[in-house]
Design a protein around this motif. Sequence first.
Motif, PDB file in Angstrom:
ATOM      1  N   SER A   3      -4.530   7.261 -11.671  1.00 20.57           N
ATOM      2  CA  SER A   3      -3.811   6.585 -10.586  1.00 20.57           C
ATOM      3  C   SER A   3      -2.321   6.595 -10.872  1.00 20.57           C
ATOM      4  O   SER A   3      -1.885   6.749 -12.020  1.00 20.57           O
ATOM      5  N   GLY A   4      -1.560   6.387  -9.795  1.00 21.91           N
ATOM      6  CA  GLY A   4      -0.115   6.303  -9.956  1.00 21.91           C
ATOM      7  C   GLY A   4       0.309   5.150 -10.840  1.00 21.91           C
ATOM      8  O   GLY A   4       1.281   5.248 -11.591  1.00 21.91           O
ATOM      9  N   SER A   5      -0.419   4.038 -10.767  1.00 25.31           N
ATOM     10  CA  SER A   5      -0.099   2.901 -11.624  1.00 25.31           C
ATOM     11  C   SER A   5      -0.282   3.262 -13.100  1.00 25.31           C
ATOM     12  O   SER A   5       0.559   2.918 -13.945  1.00 25.31           O
ATOM     13  N   GLU A   6      -1.367   3.964 -13.409  1.00 24.10           N
ATOM     14  CA  GLU A   6      -1.564   4.416 -14.792  1.00 24.10           C
ATOM     15  C   GLU A   6      -0.421   5.337 -15.220  1.00 24.10           C
ATOM     16  O   GLU A   6       0.046   5.278 -16.364  1.00 24.10           O
ATOM     17  N   ALA A   7       0.028   6.193 -14.298  1.00 22.94           N
ATOM     18  CA  ALA A   7       1.091   7.142 -14.630  1.00 22.94           C
ATOM     19  C   ALA A   7       2.391   6.409 -14.955  1.00 22.94           C
ATOM     20  O   ALA A   7       3.068   6.718 -15.949  1.00 22.94           O
ATOM     21  N   ASN A   8       2.753   5.429 -14.143  1.00 25.06           N
ATOM     22  CA  ASN A   8       3.994   4.698 -14.411  1.00 25.06           C
ATOM     23  C   ASN A   8       3.894   3.838 -15.659  1.00 25.06           C
ATOM     24  O   ASN A   8       4.882   3.661 -16.381  1.00 25.06           O
ATOM     25  N   ILE A  19      11.384  12.069 -17.154  1.00 27.73           N
ATOM     26  CA  ILE A  19       9.960  11.873 -16.901  1.00 27.73           C
ATOM     27  C   ILE A  19       9.753  11.861 -15.390  1.00 27.73           C
ATOM     28  O   ILE A  19      10.547  11.278 -14.652  1.00 27.73           O
ATOM     29  N   VAL A  20       8.685  12.514 -14.935  1.00 25.22           N
ATOM     30  CA  VAL A  20       8.294  12.485 -13.526  1.00 25.22           C
ATOM     31  C   VAL A  20       6.856  11.992 -13.435  1.00 25.22           C
ATOM     32  O   VAL A  20       5.986  12.466 -14.181  1.00 25.22           O
ATOM     33  N   THR A  21       6.612  11.025 -12.560  1.00 18.63           N
ATOM     34  CA  THR A  21       5.252  10.522 -12.380  1.00 18.63           C
ATOM     35  C   THR A  21       4.734  10.928 -11.009  1.00 18.63           C
ATOM     36  O   THR A  21       5.464  10.970 -10.027  1.00 18.63           O
ATOM     37  N   MET A  22       3.423  11.221 -10.965  1.00 20.16           N
ATOM     38  CA  MET A  22       2.768  11.700  -9.743  1.00 20.16           C
ATOM     39  C   MET A  22       1.473  10.937  -9.515  1.00 20.16           C
ATOM     40  O   MET A  22       0.796  10.541 -10.469  1.00 20.16           O
ATOM     41  N   GLY A  23       1.123  10.764  -8.244  1.00 21.64           N
ATOM     42  CA  GLY A  23      -0.131  10.115  -7.879  1.00 21.64           C
ATOM     43  C   GLY A  23      -0.376  10.320  -6.403  1.00 21.64           C
ATOM     44  O   GLY A  23       0.230  11.190  -5.783  1.00 21.64           O
ATOM     45  N   LYS A  24      -1.245   9.546  -5.806  1.00 23.87           N
ATOM     46  CA  LYS A  24      -1.549   9.595  -4.372  1.00 23.87           C
ATOM     47  C   LYS A  24      -1.776  11.016  -3.892  1.00 23.87           C
ATOM     48  O   LYS A  24      -2.884  11.524  -3.899  1.00 23.87           O
ATOM     49  N   SER A  25      -0.708  11.680  -3.439  1.00 24.07           N
ATOM     50  CA  SER A  25      -0.822  13.003  -2.825  1.00 24.07           C
ATOM     51  C   SER A  25      -1.430  14.047  -3.745  1.00 24.07           C
ATOM     52  O   SER A  25      -2.046  15.010  -3.276  1.00 24.07           O
ATOM     53  N   ILE A  26      -1.282  13.888  -5.024  1.00 27.90           N
ATOM     54  CA  ILE A  26      -1.701  14.897  -5.985  1.00 27.90           C
ATOM     55  C   ILE A  26      -3.174  15.268  -5.842  1.00 27.90           C
ATOM     56  O   ILE A  26      -3.561  16.410  -6.044  1.00 27.90           O
ATOM     57  N   ASN A  85      -5.085  14.222  -2.949  1.00 32.63           N
ATOM     58  CA  ASN A  85      -5.497  14.091  -1.551  1.00 32.63           C
ATOM     59  C   ASN A  85      -6.611  13.052  -1.373  1.00 32.63           C
ATOM     60  O   ASN A  85      -7.557  13.239  -0.607  1.00 32.63           O
ATOM     61  N   GLY A  86      -6.486  11.947  -2.095  1.00 33.70           N
ATOM     62  CA  GLY A  86      -7.476  10.872  -1.998  1.00 33.70           C
ATOM     63  C   GLY A  86      -8.392  10.786  -3.201  1.00 33.70           C
ATOM     64  O   GLY A  86      -9.017   9.751  -3.437  1.00 33.70           O
ATOM     65  N   HIS A  87      -8.475  11.849  -3.985  1.00 30.47           N
ATOM     66  CA  HIS A  87      -9.257  11.805  -5.227  1.00 30.47           C
ATOM     67  C   HIS A  87      -8.428  11.100  -6.295  1.00 30.47           C
ATOM     68  O   HIS A  87      -7.214  11.275  -6.356  1.00 30.47           O
ATOM     69  N   PRO A  88      -9.047  10.286  -7.154  1.00 31.75           N
ATOM     70  CA  PRO A  88      -8.282   9.552  -8.173  1.00 31.75           C
ATOM     71  C   PRO A  88      -7.793  10.446  -9.308  1.00 31.75           C
ATOM     72  O   PRO A  88      -8.487  10.663 -10.297  1.00 31.75           O
ATOM     73  N   VAL A  89      -6.591  10.963  -9.119  1.00 30.78           N
ATOM     74  CA  VAL A  89      -5.956  11.771 -10.162  1.00 30.78           C
ATOM     75  C   VAL A  89      -4.461  11.481 -10.130  1.00 30.78           C
ATOM     76  O   VAL A  89      -3.898  11.181  -9.084  1.00 30.78           O
ATOM     77  N   ALA A  90      -3.831  11.533 -11.288  1.00 31.13           N
ATOM     78  CA  ALA A  90      -2.395  11.303 -11.401  1.00 31.13           C
ATOM     79  C   ALA A  90      -1.875  12.088 -12.596  1.00 31.13           C
ATOM     80  O   ALA A  90      -2.654  12.642 -13.388  1.00 31.13           O
ATOM     81  N   CYS A  91      -0.556  12.132 -12.735  1.00 33.99           N
ATOM     82  CA  CYS A  91       0.019  12.938 -13.812  1.00 33.99           C
ATOM     83  C   CYS A  91       1.385  12.397 -14.209  1.00 33.99           C
ATOM     84  O   CYS A  91       2.111  11.834 -13.384  1.00 33.99           O
TER      85      CYS A  91
END
Length: 405
Positions: free
Chosen positions: A67-72, A228-235, A237-243
């Motif tokens: 998730s984006g929260s995990e990424a941040n 650092i760049v964080t990614m979530g949501k769109s990455i 398309n609704g599946h729980p993935v972040a980076c």
Amino acid sequence: PFPARETAGRCSLPVGHCHPLVVRAAHGQNQMLNTNSRYLHDNIVDYAQRLSETLPEKLCVFYFLNSGSEANDLALRLARQYTGHWDVVVLDHAYHGHLSSLIDISPYKFRDLDGQKEWVHVAPLPDTYRGLYREDHPNPAGAYASEVQRVVNNVQEKGRKIAAFFVESLPSVAGQIIPPAGYFPEVAEHIHRAGGLFVADEIQVGFGRVGKHFWAFQLQGEDFVPDIVTMGKSIGNGHPVACVATTQAVARAFEATGVEYFNTFGGSPVSCAVGLAVLDVLEKEQLRAHAASVGSVLMELLRQQKAKHPIIGDVRGIGLFIGVDLIKDTATRTPATEEANYVVSRLKENYILLSTDGPGRNVLKFKPPMCFSVDNARHVVAKMDTILTDMEKKVRSCETLRLRP
């Protein structure tokens, strides 16, 4: 009025609801294997390679999460480990996630909860419509960057040290804000001199939504590169993935603790298959160019509405990231909160989903799937025009929605 895969307002599905290629990728990998990332699998390497091709060369180490929260949260840990510092500078009205660590650096949340921690420092939002420095200022980027420098100086005078500056590349919850060009590079100079890192939160705005670039931070210039760049949501398309993407230097400092980073299903074969499919669709359907062209049409249609309806104070945005700022009067630019809620409610009756954002909850947020079409744009704006026209006929002024007796 809309195909099942299209909405007009806030949406975290860049390629549309239930895109068949994305669904097929997830289903196909689920049928073969899904396991945690302790076990080697080609998908995670292939996906990291594909992401690296979209980013500046020095952002070459990738951590995958859910998730984006995990990424941040991880970005915060990385910054603190690398710098040996603790404090964080954020923008007013910012939101970076729902974990306790991120509520603490999100003024949008902490002001209604436990308040501001002593290690969190808030800089003014670089809003050129209703902020400290507006559209008539000769150098708003420099002026707002100087406010960050002032915050940093105050921190250092207290004997504290900056670990990071966190910023959404385009502040969304704060009201669909477009920071003035040149703001990020100047802020980065101030933060780096203080020993901190620059963290670009791309969770809501990355993956081509701005049209002109793949990442929104690139709007600040070709030479600007966050730490650092964080990614979530769109990455996904609704599946729980972040980076989280960062530099080798930051990653090595993190590894030097001897405590490995492990995330059970972050970077799983299925998650990476989905991520790869999203990148494939973005490329094959040329959705970044599509966002640019449709966004340009939508902006022009909304500007026409601004000329027609005095309640629209500002139309701002780029690509398919657009805000319509509703006001009570042009002199004070007082947020038209009640009116904005009314418009959103009426649009919902017409099967159009928009939401409001900004400190005054008066900014209509346009952030549709990137497959949103010109016909969709015209349909939404036509309905909005009808609602605003009807509202103007029925109410005494922009200060109330009470109907005429």
